[in-house]
Design a protein around this motif. Structure first.
Motif, PDB file in Angstrom:
ATOM      1  N   GLY A 234       3.977 -23.491 -74.764  1.00  0.00           N
ATOM      2  CA  GLY A 234       2.902 -22.514 -74.787  1.00  0.00           C
ATOM      3  C   GLY A 234       3.094 -21.480 -75.888  1.00  0.00           C
ATOM      4  O   GLY A 234       2.121 -21.067 -76.534  1.00  0.00           O
ATOM      5  N   VAL A 235       4.340 -21.047 -76.109  1.00  0.00           N
ATOM      6  CA  VAL A 235       4.621 -20.095 -77.176  1.00  0.00           C
ATOM      7  C   VAL A 235       4.351 -20.730 -78.532  1.00  0.00           C
ATOM      8  O   VAL A 235       3.788 -20.098 -79.431  1.00  0.00           O
ATOM      9  N   ARG A 236       4.719 -21.982 -78.694  1.00  0.00           N
ATOM     10  CA  ARG A 236       4.478 -22.663 -79.967  1.00  0.00           C
ATOM     11  C   ARG A 236       2.981 -22.805 -80.243  1.00  0.00           C
ATOM     12  O   ARG A 236       2.533 -22.631 -81.382  1.00  0.00           O
ATOM     13  N   VAL A 237       2.210 -23.107 -79.222  1.00  0.00           N
ATOM     14  CA  VAL A 237       0.761 -23.220 -79.386  1.00  0.00           C
ATOM     15  C   VAL A 237       0.163 -21.877 -79.782  1.00  0.00           C
ATOM     16  O   VAL A 237      -0.615 -21.774 -80.742  1.00  0.00           O
ATOM     17  N   ALA A 300      -2.933 -32.921 -76.483  1.00  0.00           N
ATOM     18  CA  ALA A 300      -2.481 -34.141 -75.823  1.00  0.00           C
ATOM     19  C   ALA A 300      -1.545 -33.855 -74.662  1.00  0.00           C
ATOM     20  O   ALA A 300      -1.490 -34.625 -73.694  1.00  0.00           O
ATOM     21  N   THR A 301      -0.797 -32.762 -74.741  1.00  0.00           N
ATOM     22  CA  THR A 301       0.154 -32.397 -73.685  1.00  0.00           C
ATOM     23  C   THR A 301      -0.077 -30.949 -73.277  1.00  0.00           C
ATOM     24  O   THR A 301      -0.610 -30.155 -74.063  1.00  0.00           O
ATOM     25  N   PRO A 302       0.322 -30.563 -72.070  1.00  0.00           N
ATOM     26  CA  PRO A 302       0.170 -29.159 -71.651  1.00  0.00           C
ATOM     27  C   PRO A 302       0.937 -28.230 -72.584  1.00  0.00           C
ATOM     28  O   PRO A 302       1.979 -28.618 -73.129  1.00  0.00           O
ATOM     29  N   PRO A 303       0.403 -26.998 -72.764  1.00  0.00           N
ATOM     30  CA  PRO A 303      -0.818 -26.461 -72.162  1.00  0.00           C
ATOM     31  C   PRO A 303      -2.074 -27.000 -72.842  1.00  0.00           C
ATOM     32  O   PRO A 303      -2.191 -26.950 -74.058  1.00  0.00           O
ATOM     33  N   ASN A 304      -2.992 -27.495 -72.036  1.00  0.00           N
ATOM     34  CA  ASN A 304      -4.276 -27.966 -72.547  1.00  0.00           C
ATOM     35  C   ASN A 304      -5.364 -27.577 -71.560  1.00  0.00           C
ATOM     36  O   ASN A 304      -5.128 -26.780 -70.656  1.00  0.00           O
TER      37      ASN A 304
END
Length: 409
Positions: A234-237, A300-304
């Motif tokens: 989530g931080v990376r997103v 493609a993967t959470p978080p989505n």
């Protein structure tokens, strides 16, 4: 003059609700991209409601064009802030942005079922709307901001620079050149030419301490988030979208390569999904930066889904809002100085050149493909300029003709 000072809170709340309702209507009708949005804003807040005057509005546009981030969203946030304080700024951002966010999320959910000539016709018709709206903005702003040969020359210089330069920073270079040319050529403007009309420019309710705090938060997030990237996905997103919003100059279209690198190159979003979302972003009203919500949903993967859309939307808009908060405390004082007034006169003229360049590319080049397209765009322009028709009428006309063309072919 307001003489009842017994209930300032209710007055502020009422104005924030007013701001929300106005921007909500703009959020569902403002087709055409960031340059067109400024045309909608000018018509609504300068001509119709007179919340600020033409000079203050164009100075504000020039400031937001200088800063990284979505200029139309920053301008709208600043207008809401001026009208109703912090609550007004938040109301303006929510009203203008959330309709587009939800539209992009709906598209993400139903994208597999869309297609065919009707869908293609709707998208093409909305592109022709953008031609008419941007042409109207160029026409109106050129008459007001380039009334003499010097400022007309600055606008033409800006247009020439934007036609020759291919750098992602071309718009910033053109506006900076406009400021320098304004300092050299526009110092003869009188005080009456440069000052804002009484009661319309206003003071932004942002203290210098708050401005400094906003700049500190911007820098901490920009340089600190990469250090925390390994902590959680989530931080990376959030960091990827925040970095994209913080480093883009020139508006929504320029952010696309950054988003492609952040999401497709990393494997978070499939290339076909990315292109489909970009096409949908052209067909919905509101800021193009809400494309980030679609990408967050399609991870493609959470978080989505909802969480990914929330992280992406907040991440891409936050840096631009922090930067405009950092700049506003000094804006009103600086624009009243003779040197700054001359520089802003040059910036305003350069914005006209920027509008004209945007009218050709990407607006004209992506929309006008046939003689019929040219005729439709011209009719839309005349409906706006001479007949003073509401933009929504022009949207309906262009979409209907776009569908008709698509069905015939």
């Amino acid at each position: 003059m307001h003489t009842d000072m017994s209930s300032p809170r209710s007055s502020s709340t009422g104005r924030a609700l007013e701001v929300l309702l106005v921007f909500l209507r703009l959020g569902v009708t403002s087709f055409g991209g960031p340059i067109a949005h400024l045309g909608y804003f000018r018509r609504e807040f300068v001509e119709r409601r007179r919340w600020l005057d033409d000079e203050a509005f164009t100075d504000l546009v020039g400031l937001c064009q200088f800063l990284p981030g979505p200029a139309s969203s920053q301008t709208g946030f600043s207008i809401g802030l001026l009208r109703a304080g912090w609550a007004g700024g938040l109301a303006a951002w929510c009203g203008f942005t959330l309709p587009s966010v939800f539209a992009m999320l709906v598209f993400a959910a139903i994208a597999p079922d869309l297609g065919g000539p009707v869908g293609a016709g709707v998208v093409h018709g909305l592109k022709l709307v953008a031609v008419a709206v941007v042409a109207q903005a160029v026409w109106d702003m050129a008459r007001r901001l380039c009334p003499d040969r010097r400022r007309a020359a600055i606008a033409l210089t800006s247009l020439a620079l934007l036609s020759l330069l291919t750098s992602a920073y071309a718009q910033l270079i053109a506006i900076a050149a406009g400021a320098l040319l304004g300092l050299a050529l526009c110092r003869t403007k009188t005080a009456d030419d440069t000052r804002a009309a009484p009661g319309h420019s206003g003071e932004f309710p942002v203290s210098r301490k708050a401005g400094i705090a906003a700049l500190v938060v911007f820098c901490v997030l920009l340089f600190g988030l990469p250090l925390l990237g390994a902590a959680a996905q989530g931080v990376r997103v959030f960091e990827a979208f925040y970095r994209s919003g913080a480093l883009v100059f020139g508006g929504g279209h320029v952010v696309l390569p950054l988003l492609q690198h952040a999401t497709v190159a990393t494997g978070w979003v499939a290339p076909n999904d990315f292109l489909a979302g970009y096409g949908a972003a052209q067909a919905v009203p509101g800021p193009l930066f809400t494309f980030a919500a679609f990408l967050g949903w399609m991870m493609a993967t959470p978080p989505n889904h909802w969480s990914g859309a929330l992280l992406a939307t907040v991440g891409i808009f936050l840096p631009g809002l922090l930067l405009v908060l950092a700049a506003l405390p000094w804006w009103h004082a600086l624009r009243s100085r003779p040197a700054m007034a001359a520089a802003l006169a040059g910036v305003n003229a350069a914005v006209v050149g920027l509008l004209a360049a945007a009218l050709y590319s990407p607006v004209w080049t992506s929309a006008v493909q046939t003689q019929a397209d040219f005729a439709i765009a011209c009719i839309g322009f005349i409906l706006l300029v001479r007949w003073k028709m509401p933009p929504l009428v022009v949207v309906g006309f262009c979409v209907a003709t776009g569908i008709a063309q698509s069905m015939l072919h």
